[in-house]
Motif scaffolding. Structure first.
Motif, PDB file in Angstrom:
ATOM      1  N   PRO A 137       0.809  -1.220   0.000  1.00  0.00           N
ATOM      2  CA  PRO A 137       0.000   0.000   0.000  1.00  0.00           C
ATOM      3  C   PRO A 137       0.846   1.275   0.000  1.00  0.00           C
ATOM      4  N   HIS A 152      -3.375  -1.100  -5.660  1.00  0.00           N
ATOM      5  CA  HIS A 152      -3.055  -2.110  -4.656  1.00  0.00           C
ATOM      6  C   HIS A 152      -3.704  -3.432  -5.056  1.00  0.00           C
ATOM      7  N   ARG A 270       0.930  -8.836  12.316  1.00  0.00           N
ATOM      8  CA  ARG A 270       0.501  -7.583  11.701  1.00  0.00           C
ATOM      9  C   ARG A 270      -0.910  -7.206  12.151  1.00  0.00           C
ATOM     10  N   ASP A 272      -2.454  -4.662  11.143  1.00  0.00           N
ATOM     11  CA  ASP A 272      -3.182  -4.150   9.985  1.00  0.00           C
ATOM     12  C   ASP A 272      -3.654  -5.245   9.050  1.00  0.00           C
ATOM     13  N   GLY A 274      -6.163  -6.628   9.518  1.00  0.00           N
ATOM     14  CA  GLY A 274      -7.600  -6.379   9.515  1.00  0.00           C
ATOM     15  C   GLY A 274      -8.117  -5.852   8.188  1.00  0.00           C
ATOM     16  N   ARG A 275      -7.228  -5.394   7.327  1.00  0.00           N
ATOM     17  CA  ARG A 275      -7.638  -4.988   5.983  1.00  0.00           C
ATOM     18  C   ARG A 275      -8.155  -6.184   5.180  1.00  0.00           C
ATOM     19  N   TYR A 276      -7.713  -7.396   5.576  1.00  0.00           N
ATOM     20  CA  TYR A 276      -8.047  -8.602   4.825  1.00  0.00           C
ATOM     21  C   TYR A 276      -8.810  -9.638   5.648  1.00  0.00           C
ATOM     22  N   ASP A 278     -10.466 -10.697   9.835  1.00  0.00           N
ATOM     23  CA  ASP A 278     -10.969 -10.192  11.117  1.00  0.00           C
ATOM     24  C   ASP A 278     -10.097 -10.751  12.241  1.00  0.00           C
ATOM     25  N   HIS A 321     -10.020 -13.811  -1.522  1.00  0.00           N
ATOM     26  CA  HIS A 321      -8.559 -13.722  -1.630  1.00  0.00           C
ATOM     27  C   HIS A 321      -7.922 -14.842  -2.448  1.00  0.00           C
TER      28      HIS A 321
END
Length: 336
Positions: A137, A152, A270, A272, A274-276, A278, A321
């Motif tokens: 990102p 992205h 990570r 973050d 959480g972007r992908y 839960d 994904h």
């Protein structure tokens, strides 16, 4: 689905991920040919080690390797004359390759699975590469700020790749390269009596693996050799939990999607993510060795929690994904 196009994929060999990408693009109806530009067979592999890798490790220029791989890529483009050129990584090509695709006005996309700072790309190659799809990102933000088209596009899982039969173990496994942050975590867990096991040539004490990785010693962690992807998936799925350690990467690794995709209990470093996924419901996030050890212990004692992570992480992966999802994103870039 858009009209079928003749797509030429120029990809590194890198664990055979090109097959997953090729399969996904073909599934969208495209006529796909892949050339693995850095593949060396038989004596060619030894020649590449001695002629390119060793001199570069000793401080020599990478110009010879870039010229060889650039020529190979140019030959592929002119021979196949594709409607669309999809380059994966592509930082090993010389300037002549990018000059060729610009002169051809070739529709093209560059897909990066590393941060730009870890590649050999230059301002000129990025400007010539067409839209850049990156797993990072931060790189997308930087490229966009420079006026270059970028999007992205994360990495993915291939659900069509057969998985070996999972063998339940009490191990907490790690599959991947050995970097300082990863070694520190695994040795820290081992010191806390967590039953860790690492797989990969950088961890293995086998003489061949030592030679391939230019080292004498081995880390103090129980380890096995490289696993083919189906066997790696089986090891993750059958283990108590699997570790995913990034260090200073800002994109998330292929392993993030693979571990959940095969139904593993994923312990990831990570927040973050959480972007992908839960956190707490699909993956478990840790900050430091003590928290990783705590989660590894919970995976052994709280079976409903662990099984919930396995089911929910896999469902999310299949829904959002897969390589087919990423192929659609790449397709959107070359049709824009």
């Amino acid at each position: 689905m858009t009209a079928p196009t003749r797509v030429l994929v120029l990809s590194p060999v890198f664990h055979g991920y090109w097959r997953s990408l090729e399969r996904a693009l073909a599934g969208l109806g495209h006529d796909v040919t892949t050339v693995t530009y850095d593949e060396h067979r038989g004596l060619g592999r030894l020649a590449a080690k001695l002629g390119h890798d060793l001199p570069e490790r000793l401080g020599g220029s990478d110009a010879r390797r870039r010229a060889v791989l650039g020529a190979r890529a140019r030959t592929a483009v002119t021979a196949h004359d594709p409607d669309v050129l999809l380059v994966v990584k592509g930082d090993a090509f010389d300037d002549g390759f990018w000059e060729l695709v610009e002169a051809r006005r070739q529709r093209r996309v560059l897909w990066l699975y590393d941060e730009l700072r870890r590649t050999g790309h230059t301002d000129a190659s990025l400007a010539a590469a067409g839209p850049v799809a990156s797993y990072s990102p931060l790189d997308v933000e930087a490229l966009t700020a420079r006026g270059l088209p970028a999007a992205h596009v994360p990495l993915a899982h291939d659900p069509d790749l057969p998985v070996g039969a999972p063998r339940p173990t009490d191990d907490v496994v790690f599959v991947g390269a050995r970097y300082p942050a990863r070694e520190a975590l695994l040795t820290g867990l081992a010191a806390r009596e967590v039953p860790v096991r690492a797989y990969g040539r950088d961890w293995s004490g086998h003489p061949v693996d030592r030679l391939r990785t230019w080292r004498m010693g081995t880390p103090g962690v129980p380890a096995g050799r490289d696993l083919p992807r189906p066997d790696a998936y089986a090891a993750m799925a059958g283990a108590r939990a699997t570790l995913n350690v990034h260090g200073d990467q800002d994109g998330v690794t292929m392993r993030t999607f693979e571990a959940c995709g095969v139904g593993a209990v994923q312990l990831v470093d990570r927040a973050d993510v959480g972007r992908y996924y839960d956190p707490g419901a699909e993956v478990a996030v840790f900050d430091g060795v003590d928290e990783a050890a705590e989660l590894a212990g919970r995976a052994a004692t709280d079976r409903p929690w662990a099984e919930g992570l396995r089911r929910a992480g896999r469902a999310r992966t299949l829904a959002e994904h897969t390589f087919t999802h990423r192929a659609r994103a790449l397709e959107a870039l070359w049709t824009a």
